[in-house]
Design a protein around this motif. Structure first.
Motif, PDB file in Angstrom:
ATOM      1  N   ARG B  23     -33.192  63.806  14.241  1.00 20.25           N
ATOM      2  CA  ARG B  23     -33.191  62.363  13.926  1.00 20.25           C
ATOM      3  C   ARG B  23     -33.903  61.934  12.474  1.00 20.25           C
ATOM      4  O   ARG B  23     -34.044  60.912  12.032  1.00 20.25           O
ATOM      5  N   ASP B 102     -36.418  57.376  10.567  1.00 22.65           N
ATOM      6  CA  ASP B 102     -36.115  57.823  11.737  1.00 22.65           C
ATOM      7  C   ASP B 102     -34.552  57.182  11.816  1.00 22.65           C
ATOM      8  O   ASP B 102     -34.367  56.120  11.759  1.00 22.65           O
ATOM      9  N   LEU B 103     -33.589  58.050  11.949  1.00 24.23           N
ATOM     10  CA  LEU B 103     -32.118  57.641  12.052  1.00 24.23           C
ATOM     11  C   LEU B 103     -31.973  56.550  13.150  1.00 24.23           C
ATOM     12  O   LEU B 103     -31.083  55.688  13.005  1.00 24.23           O
ATOM     13  N   ASN B 104     -32.573  56.679  14.339  1.00 24.92           N
ATOM     14  CA  ASN B 104     -32.360  55.826  15.491  1.00 24.92           C
ATOM     15  C   ASN B 104     -32.722  54.671  15.361  1.00 24.92           C
ATOM     16  O   ASN B 104     -32.267  53.659  15.825  1.00 24.92           O
ATOM     17  N   MET B 106     -32.397  53.122  12.525  1.00 22.14           N
ATOM     18  CA  MET B 106     -31.569  52.580  11.248  1.00 22.14           C
ATOM     19  C   MET B 106     -30.149  52.248  11.969  1.00 22.14           C
ATOM     20  O   MET B 106     -29.263  52.041  11.294  1.00 22.14           O
TER      21      MET B 106
ATOM     22  N   LEU C 589     -25.282  55.050  16.073  1.00 24.56           N
ATOM     23  CA  LEU C 589     -25.995  56.078  15.807  1.00 24.56           C
ATOM     24  C   LEU C 589     -25.352  57.172  15.135  1.00 24.56           C
ATOM     25  O   LEU C 589     -24.226  57.777  15.675  1.00 24.56           O
ATOM     26  N   HIS C 703     -40.212  62.653  15.195  1.00 20.62           N
ATOM     27  CA  HIS C 703     -39.923  61.329  15.863  1.00 20.62           C
ATOM     28  C   HIS C 703     -39.596  61.776  17.297  1.00 20.62           C
ATOM     29  O   HIS C 703     -38.992  61.041  17.959  1.00 20.62           O
TER      30      HIS C 703
END
Lengths: 140, 113, 802
Positions: B23, B102-104, B106, C589, C703
């Motif tokens: 992530r 945090d890619l989640n 985005m 995602l 995260h």
């Protein structure tokens, strides 16, 4: 990043020239021995990065007052021009030519249009790499 | 030797993919860096590792290493440098705009297609 | 001269139109455009004697010879007739448009470019002998029609109509392409002539019928047959010259052309005969019935066009019957079809132009607001009267003759004994007759509701007056032709229609004169069609006078059950459904997408490797393991592990650097000095790059990745790693073809004058790669610069201000 590291700066000044000359040597050696435009360009970049580390962005910019994006453009044009130039001689795109010349000082030397192409590569590599590093380094 | 190198390349790939799937944006960048190393070894191994001298004409050398994968890799190394730089800047610009890595969070939505 | 190039003349001329429009403001651009169709018309007219003698002319040039695709201009009776219609009506329409479209207000540059593009496309459709290039031109007509319908693109209706016509006709075109491909495979050629001559080799194939049906989808969508006709009424949003040209005279006839052209191939199939004649008849009935419902002048004409196209279509279907019977009775239909096609192009063209004039001079096309225009627009009325009565099938106008021939052919159908026609054939004359009655009604409705009756001028947006003479020239020419067609039908029959009939039924005739049917206005007191016409006139008049009483019948059809509602429903459903479907698997995602890709990649690779027996490990070809390599591998693996494990950024970067340097060492071990050098330098610069960039990035965080996610990631990653290992090994053990490297080794000194093979590959042998690579590098550099220097996101610059 104003730091007054005298030892590093003095060494860097000297090593810069050593690396730079070595990169030129590597670049010209490329056709017969390991080396060429890519390695040569990257070594030159490395030399400049060393200066950047020892001094700072503004000092280096003042010492090397090039616009490196223009260097990219010159390099691309040089390579493309070499490749396209062959059309003028009625041979297919990208045909290289080479011949031996007896030059004073160098003796029997082989001159090759691929060299011009390779110098385009060299310029693009230096231009792009320095542009990237300058941009990131200069971003606040 | 090829067996060993294939396994090393496979392991580097595994690690790279594992990082890319995480992530954290930073880990993704590290992953792409590893991925290019893995790919270079992969290409080299596919061509065979048997040569006894570098692919440079010299007196008496006959058993050259395969020059083609080397040429491909040389291009790939420089490209991967450019791409890594690009991703790095993309990542930190993204961070500057969205204040997160945090890619989640985005995740795209209809308003920002 | 290679006249195949003439097909492209309009498109080439289109290149100059925008400049002319901008630079030469004093002259209406249409005058320049007019030259093209006029020249082409005159040129192609010189071929009439040739085709009338049953000959044909061919001119071609190869486009993609390796695939058997070429541009062919094949002029026989059929294509020449269409060519003359396209250029002749084209010239009249351009002339009309010069007065219809204002040169100061309209974007004439666009308009004429589209129109000329259409002209090229249409000429290509009717002249191509190669079905692939035919398809190409076919879709080009759809695209130019789309552009022309959407010409007033600021109107919602125009955009909707343009899209609708595009969806339907292009969809049909794609089906047709399927049919073409099947035909091409079955007949092993893309040439229509060769397909016809080699017919017996493949006509028994089970796919043959499928090809016929697919091809008909193309023809039916283009020619607005039931149930695909729904795009045509919406296409009336186009400027009227376009409606007159594309949507009545030429483009919608492309489907008829296609059916006529392929009749020699498919006439043997009962499916073809039933579909073409049946759908044609249904369309005829449907269109004529609903035409009376319309209140828009152009709407009436649109439905009338639909109905008339159905009429010609059913005649073409009946024409195919001639292949199954020696009775000359059935040979009438094809002649009637082509003859009516000419008639229709002429009278419908004039009617559309009149509708345009009414719209132009009164400001409305709503028939409920119009009336009594005869007194102010006498010339327009005369033209409309001639055209309308021709459409209704009343003498002395051309339409009467073809209507008679039509009724005669339909009556003949009940004598046909194959394919169940002896039981169902009776339906044809009955439906044809009913449809003729409604044709009569809507023709009168159109002419007399507009021009006679109560004067309601005060309700009109503009004060009505007669149109300028320039605008009237084209409709007058057409109206004169309508009358001329009545008096000289046999001249037209001999020179134009009969050669076309022969082209559509080449197996039946050897000379066009055999195909010519003598046309008479008077058939004698005992002839069936004559009494049918009388019946049409009587019942039609009754219905027309009582139109107010029965028109409410149309209100009974609920809007929800119409085909338009079906189209709208399908469109919204597919849009929403697709949206839902893609939302289902595209959740935004990156990790999800990567999971799809990586798992697909590894599963496919491993499965294929083992299923196909491609995996091979040749232990003998392996080179010996050295101690250095083992040690270096350990360094690389440890470094890799550290990158994953490290909890802070600096150690991760250092570990990554360690892996990079170990890779450089590998390059040294495997005799790749260039690579080793490059890798060492790049690794150094990269570390600097990472350190610089990480100033701007946050600390390493996890995260709160769940354990489950980690396990899944690990499995997928392991799969990818495994497949990479397997591929590397089998690629090494399995050399399918000799490597080109040997060539490089042999020629590097002699041909390229170099010694370092790797470098020579880069700058010489594969110089293209390098050229593109430095281009990519430049783009990366400039992109980095751009991302940093330019603040592309508005949000961010707002943030910075705050």
């Amino acid at each position: 990043m104003k730091k007054n590291n005298v030892i590093l700066q003095t060494t860097a000044k000297v090593t810069f020239f050593i690396i730079f000359l070595f990169s030129i040597h590597i670049f010209f050696a490329g056709h017969f021995a390991p080396g060429g435009g890519f390695v040569g360009g990257l070594l030159t970049t490395g030399a400049i990065v060393l200066l950047l580390l020892a001094f700072d962005l503004e000092t280096v910019q003042a010492t090397l007052p090039f616009n490196f994006t223009v260097v990219i453009g010159i390099g691309l044009l040089l390579s493309l021009g070499t490749a396209a130039g062959s059309i003028l001689f009625n041979v297919p795109f990208f045909t290289h030519a080479f011949a031996h010349f007896d030059l004073p000082l160098f003796g029997d030397t082989e001159l090759h249009t691929a060299m011009i192409f390779d110098s385009g590569v060299y310029l693009v590599v230096v231009g792009a790499a320095i542009t990237i590093i300058q941009s990131i380094g200069g971003d606040e | 030797m090829e067996l060993l190198m294939a396994i090393v390349a496979g392991l580097i790939f595994t690690a790279a993919i594992y990082l890319i799937l995480s992530r954290s944006l930073i880990k993704v960048i590290l992953g792409t860096g590893l991925l290019s190393h893995g790919a270079h070894l992969f290409i080299l191994t596919m061509g065979g590792l048997g040569g006894s001298s570098p692919p440079v004409l010299a007196d008496g050398a006959t058993n050259f290493a395969d020059p083609l994968p080397q040429a491909l890799i040389l291009t790939a190394i420089v490209i991967s440098f450019g791409v890594t730089a690009f991703i790095l800047v993309l990542a930190y610009r993204t961070y500057a705009v969205h204040k997160t890595d945090d890619l989640n969070s985005m995740k795209g939505n209809d308003e920002h297609d | 001269m290679e006249f195949v190039w003439l097909i492209f003349l309009p498109a080439l001329a289109a290149l100059f139109i925008p400049t002319l429009f901008r630079r030469v403001a004093g002259i209406h651009t249409g005058w320049f455009v007019l030259i093209i169709p006029v020249v082409l018309f005159v040129y192609y007219s010189t071929y009439v004697p040739l085709t009338a003698s049953g000959e044909h002319a061919v001119s071609s040039f190869d486009w993609i010879p390796s695939l058997g695709i070429s541009f062919v201009s094949y002029l026989d009776g059929l294509s020449l007739l269409f060519t003359l219609l396209i250029t002749g009506i084209g010239a009249l329409v351009v002339l009309y448009s010069i007065f219809y479209l204002d040169r100061h207000k309209e974007k004439l540059g666009n308009f004429y470019v589209y129109l000329l593009l259409f002209m090229t496309a249409m000429l290509g459709v009717v002249q191509s002998d190669n079905i692939i290039s035919l398809y190409l031109f076919w879709e080009l007509t759809s695209i130019s029609s789309f552009l022309l319908i959407g010409y007033w693109y600021t109107r919602d209706g125009s955009r909707f109509g343009a899209l609708k016509s595009m969806m339907i006709t292009v969809g049909g075109g794609l089906m047709m392409l399927g049919g073409f491909v099947i035909l091409g495979i079955l007949g092993d050629t893309y040439s229509i002539r060769e397909l016809i001559s080699g017919l017996s080799d493949y006509s028994g194939d089970p796919l043959f019928t499928l090809a016929a049906v697919l091809l008909l989808f193309g023809a039916f969508t283009k020619s607005a047959q039931f149930p695909f006709y729904i795009w045509l009424p919406d296409a009336m949003e186009a400027p009227t010259p376009v409606s007159a040209y594309l949507h009545s005279a030429t483009m919608v006839k492309a489907g008829l052309y296609l059916v006529a052209r392929f009749t020699p191939i498919f006439a043997g199939s009962s499916v073809w005969i039933w579909l073409v004649s049946g759908i044609g008849l249904l369309t005829l009935m449907w269109g004529s019935f609903f035409a009376v419902k319309q209140t828009d002048l152009k709407g009436i004409l649109a439905f009338s066009t639909v109905s008339q196209l159905g009429l010609i279509m059913s005649l073409l279907g009946a024409g195919a019957i001639a292949y199954h019977s020696d009775d000359t009775l059935f040979r009438l239909a094809m002649f009637a079809a082509i003859f009516h096609l000419v008639n229709h192009a002429v009278f419908k063209g004039s009617l559309f132009m009149i509708a345009g004039i009414v719209d132009h001079e009164t400001g409305t096309r709503d028939i409920r607001k119009l009336g009594g225009l005869m007194s102010v627009m006498p010339i327009s009325f005369t033209v409309a009267f001639i055209g309308g009565l021709s459409m209704a099938g009343i003498p002395p106008f051309g339409g009467f003759l073809s209507k008679e021939l039509f009724l005669e052919s339909m009556v003949a159908l009940k004598h046909f004994e194959l394919f169940n026609f002896d039981t169902w054939g009776i339906l044809f004359p009955v439906i044809a007759w009913i449809a003729s009655v409604f044709t009569f009604v809507y023709s009168f409705y159109f002419v007399f509701k507009t021009f006679t009756g109560e004067k309601k001028f005060d309700k009109l947006p503009l004060k009505p007056h007669e149109a300028p003479i320039g605008m009237l020239i084209s409709p007058i020419i057409l109206a004169v032709s309508v009358i001329a067609l009545f008096f000289i039908p046999n001249v037209v029959g001999k020179w134009l229609v009969a050669p076309a009939v022969m082209a559509a039924q080449p197996q039946l005739y050897s000379m066009p004169s055999e195909a010519a049917v003598p046309v008479h206005a008077w058939h004698g007191i005992t002839s069936v069609p004559m009494w049918l016409t009388v019946g049409v006139i009587v019942i039609g008049t009754l219905l027309f006078t009582s139109i107010k009483k029965w028109q409410p019948v149309y209100g009974l059809q609920p809007e929800k059950l119409s085909l338009n509602a079906l189209y709208d429903g399908v469109m919204t459903f597919s849009e929403k459904g697709m949206n839902k479907l893609s939302r289902f698997y595209m959740n935004g995602l990156i990790r999800t997408y990567l999971l799809y890709m990586f798992s697909f990649f590894s599963v496919m690779t491993i499965v294929v490797l083992f299923a196909k027996g491609a995996f091979e490990l040749d232990m003998n070809s392996l080179s010996p393991i050295t101690l250095f390599a083992v040690l270096n591998s350990i360094v690389a693996i440890l470094g890799t592990g550290m990158v994953i494990m490290s909890k802070n950024r600096i150690s991760a970067i250092i570990a990554l650097g360690a892996v990079g340097y170990s890779v450089a060492l590998f390059f040294v071990l495997f005799k790749a000095p260039d690579l080793a050098l490059t890798q060492l330098v790049i690794e150094t610069i990269s570390v600097a790059l990472f350190l610089l960039a990480f100033r701007h990035l946050p600390a390493l965080k996890t995260h709160g990745e769940t354990k489950k996610n980690k396990v899944v990631n690990g499995i997928i990653a392991g799969g990818v790693g495994l497949s990479v290992t397997l591929v590397a090994l089998s690629a090494h053990s399995n050399k399918l073809v000799a490597s080109i490297s040997q060539f490089y080794k042999d020629t590097v000194h002699t041909e390229a004058g170099g010694g370092n093979i790797v470098n020579v590959i880069l700058v010489d042998y594969r110089g293209f790669d390098t050229l593109f690579e430095i281009a990519v590098l430049s783009i990366a550099g400039i992109a980095v610069l751009g991302m940093i220097r330019l603040r592309l996101s508005r949000k961010e610059s707002d943030d910075e201000k705050e």
